[in-house]
Design a protein around this motif. Structure first.
Motif, PDB file in Angstrom:
ATOM      1  N   THR A  65       2.696  11.380 -51.217  1.00 27.54           N
ATOM      2  CA  THR A  65       4.083  11.229 -50.780  1.00 27.54           C
ATOM      3  C   THR A  65       4.215  11.574 -49.307  1.00 27.54           C
ATOM      4  O   THR A  65       4.855  10.841 -48.528  1.00 27.54           O
ATOM      5  CB  THR A  65       5.013  12.122 -51.619  1.00 27.54           C
ATOM      6  OG1 THR A  65       4.970  11.696 -52.990  1.00 27.54           O
ATOM      7  CG2 THR A  65       6.451  12.037 -51.125  1.00 27.54           C
ATOM      8  N   LEU A  66       3.611  12.664 -48.897  1.00 23.49           N
ATOM      9  CA  LEU A  66       3.681  13.078 -47.494  1.00 23.49           C
ATOM     10  C   LEU A  66       2.864  12.153 -46.596  1.00 23.49           C
ATOM     11  O   LEU A  66       3.290  11.819 -45.486  1.00 23.49           O
ATOM     12  CB  LEU A  66       3.182  14.520 -47.361  1.00 23.49           C
ATOM     13  CG  LEU A  66       3.998  15.566 -48.125  1.00 23.49           C
ATOM     14  CD1 LEU A  66       3.337  16.933 -48.041  1.00 23.49           C
ATOM     15  CD2 LEU A  66       5.424  15.630 -47.586  1.00 23.49           C
ATOM     16  N   TYR A  67       1.709  11.736 -47.081  1.00 15.45           N
ATOM     17  CA  TYR A  67       0.833  10.877 -46.277  1.00 15.45           C
ATOM     18  C   TYR A  67       1.479   9.521 -45.982  1.00 15.45           C
ATOM     19  O   TYR A  67       1.307   8.958 -44.900  1.00 15.45           O
ATOM     20  CB  TYR A  67      -0.494  10.676 -47.013  1.00 15.45           C
ATOM     21  CG  TYR A  67      -1.558  10.000 -46.184  1.00 15.45           C
ATOM     22  CD1 TYR A  67      -2.393  10.741 -45.357  1.00 15.45           C
ATOM     23  CD2 TYR A  67      -1.737   8.612 -46.226  1.00 15.45           C
ATOM     24  CE1 TYR A  67      -3.374  10.131 -44.586  1.00 15.45           C
ATOM     25  CE2 TYR A  67      -2.715   8.003 -45.461  1.00 15.45           C
ATOM     26  CZ  TYR A  67      -3.533   8.759 -44.648  1.00 15.45           C
ATOM     27  OH  TYR A  67      -4.497   8.139 -43.878  1.00 15.45           O
ATOM     28  N   HIS A  68       2.238   9.001 -46.941  1.00 20.49           N
ATOM     29  CA  HIS A  68       2.827   7.667 -46.802  1.00 20.49           C
ATOM     30  C   HIS A  68       4.302   7.706 -46.404  1.00 20.49           C
ATOM     31  O   HIS A  68       5.011   6.710 -46.559  1.00 20.49           O
ATOM     32  CB  HIS A  68       2.667   6.890 -48.108  1.00 20.49           C
ATOM     33  CG  HIS A  68       1.247   6.523 -48.404  1.00 20.49           C
ATOM     34  ND1 HIS A  68       0.613   5.458 -47.809  1.00 20.49           N
ATOM     35  CD2 HIS A  68       0.323   7.108 -49.212  1.00 20.49           C
ATOM     36  CE1 HIS A  68      -0.632   5.376 -48.242  1.00 20.49           C
ATOM     37  NE2 HIS A  68      -0.835   6.372 -49.096  1.00 20.49           N
ATOM     38  N   LEU A  69       4.740   8.808 -45.871  1.00 24.21           N
ATOM     39  CA  LEU A  69       6.153   8.991 -45.546  1.00 24.21           C
ATOM     40  C   LEU A  69       6.698   7.882 -44.658  1.00 24.21           C
ATOM     41  O   LEU A  69       7.821   7.412 -44.834  1.00 24.21           O
ATOM     42  CB  LEU A  69       6.344  10.357 -44.861  1.00 24.21           C
ATOM     43  CG  LEU A  69       7.775  10.822 -44.609  1.00 24.21           C
ATOM     44  CD1 LEU A  69       8.539  10.938 -45.921  1.00 24.21           C
ATOM     45  CD2 LEU A  69       7.768  12.171 -43.887  1.00 24.21           C
ATOM     46  N   LYS A  70       5.917   7.417 -43.703  1.00 25.62           N
ATOM     47  CA  LYS A  70       6.403   6.414 -42.758  1.00 25.62           C
ATOM     48  C   LYS A  70       6.681   5.059 -43.418  1.00 25.62           C
ATOM     49  O   LYS A  70       7.368   4.211 -42.844  1.00 25.62           O
ATOM     50  CB  LYS A  70       5.401   6.226 -41.620  1.00 25.62           C
ATOM     51  CG  LYS A  70       4.070   5.638 -42.031  1.00 25.62           C
ATOM     52  CD  LYS A  70       3.140   5.499 -40.833  1.00 25.62           C
ATOM     53  CE  LYS A  70       1.791   4.924 -41.246  1.00 25.62           C
ATOM     54  NZ  LYS A  70       0.877   4.806 -40.075  1.00 25.62           N
ATOM     55  N   HIS A  71       6.153   4.851 -44.627  1.00 23.40           N
ATOM     56  CA  HIS A  71       6.352   3.570 -45.311  1.00 23.40           C
ATOM     57  C   HIS A  71       7.603   3.537 -46.186  1.00 23.40           C
ATOM     58  O   HIS A  71       7.984   2.478 -46.680  1.00 23.40           O
ATOM     59  CB  HIS A  71       5.141   3.245 -46.186  1.00 23.40           C
ATOM     60  CG  HIS A  71       3.861   3.092 -45.428  1.00 23.40           C
ATOM     61  ND1 HIS A  71       3.668   2.105 -44.494  1.00 23.40           N
ATOM     62  CD2 HIS A  71       2.721   3.834 -45.455  1.00 23.40           C
ATOM     63  CE1 HIS A  71       2.451   2.218 -43.985  1.00 23.40           C
ATOM     64  NE2 HIS A  71       1.860   3.255 -44.550  1.00 23.40           N
TER      65      HIS A  71
END
Length: 335
Positions: free
Chosen positions: A176-182
């Motif tokens: 969730t944190l890693y893909h926040l920008k998406h």
């Protein structure tokens, strides 16, 4: 985009051992969690009773890894993985299948939300069904090895399954944190102390979470698709550097800056080249601290020790995502 539960090419890993020395101790149990061919979440465990069986379970594990690209652990970079490689070397097994995997140790990124693994599990609402600690498990295994009673095997497998279940919750947080920008940010509200963002994720959360790192607080509820993020700010008087400072002159008698395009109107005796520190303007406003200024083309403000900030009105969801990624996933150290 990361799917719910687990990516088809990813698996979670946790091992149990007879001790901490990878050269003289051996692997007792290898546990993995993955999605099977029908996309069902699956736990699988290989467990030995006698040390002589270690080579066999390692061989089975190596064969299992062939269809995956990533393996996720918590603290595995410094324990599970070196232990597995050492035991493969001991049994003269080819470790190339392990070495081809991309090892992700989630501890470095997630430990900011829990000083210990148990703290992190509590923050995610993880419920353990086994009360046996990892340290006590060594004694349990020795008893199982001596008598072969099934109850001791059950205790070891239950502990390992709890570890894997916790890893699954960690994986959801990590991804969730890693893909926040998406993610699609649907709302932004400003309170008296924070900028509050809401984002919709493309899956249902399976955990409840509330965690804080630096000035950023994240939360969500199980069964929802809404991620909430609060970014705290402060009312400060900060400075902004005028650049390039070599284009400015300073008039000492008036304490005034003057751009070079106007400098010819002032006598040489009344002006001098401005220093970098003199080429500043000050403004009182609501500011959010920055942890990286990479690719930011918005005016940046600085405090007395030159830590960077952004005015709240200039802060956006994309900037937030970049700050979170830098804090949690870059190799840079933040104070």
């Amino acid at each position: 985009m990361f799917p719910p539960l687990l990516h088809k090419k990813h698996f979670l890993l946790d091992i149990e051992t007879s001790g901490l020395n990878k050269h003289i101790d051996y692997i007792v149990c290898i546990g993995v969690t993955f999605l099977n061919e029908t996309d069902e979440l699956t736990h699988h465990q290989w467990m030995l009773q006698l040390p002589e069986e270690e080579k066999e379970i390692l061989s089975c594990f190596l064969e299992f890894t062939q269809r995956f690209s990533h393996v996720y652990t918590y603290g595995g970079k410094h324990f599970d993985w070196p232990f597995l490689l050492a035991r493969c070397a001991f049994h003269q097994l080819n470790p190339s299948m392990l070495q081809s995997l991309h090892l992700i140790d989630m501890k470095k990124s997630l430990q900011h939300f829990g000083a210990t693994r148990i703290n992190l599990e509590d923050a995610l609402g993880v419920i353990r069904h086994s009360t046996t600690s990892g340290k006590a498990l060594v004694k349990v295994y020795r008893t199982y090895q001596a008598c072969g009673e099934t109850i001791y095997k059950t205790i070891i497998l239950a502990h390992n399954k709890d570890e894997l279940s916790a890893l699954l919750s960690f994986y959801e947080l990590y991804q969730t944190l890693y893909h926040l920008k998406h993610f699609h940010f649907i709302d932004t509200l400003k309170s008296s102390v924070s900028l509050d963002f809401s984002a919709k994720v493309p899956y249902l959360f399976t955990t409840n979470f509330q965690g804080c790192y630096k000035n950023i607080t994240l939360c969500w509820e199980s069964g929802t698709q809404i991620l909430g993020i609060k970014v705290a700010f402060s009312y400060l008087k900060l400075k902004q550097y005028l650049t390039p400072y070599k284009d400015y002159y300073y008039i000492p008698s008036q304490g005034q800056l003057l751009h070079r395009t106007l400098a010819h109107f002032v006598a040489s005796s009344d002006k001098r080249k401005a220093t970098k520190e003199e080429c500043t303007i000050y403004k009182e406003d609501d500011y959010i601290p920055l942890y990286t200024t990479y690719k930011l083309d918005i005016p940046i403000w600085y405090d007395s020790v030159n830590s960077p900030y952004l005015r709240v009105n200039d802060f956006s969801a994309s900037i937030l995502a970049a700050q979170v990624f830098y804090l949690l996933f870059s190799n840079k150290k933040t104070s």
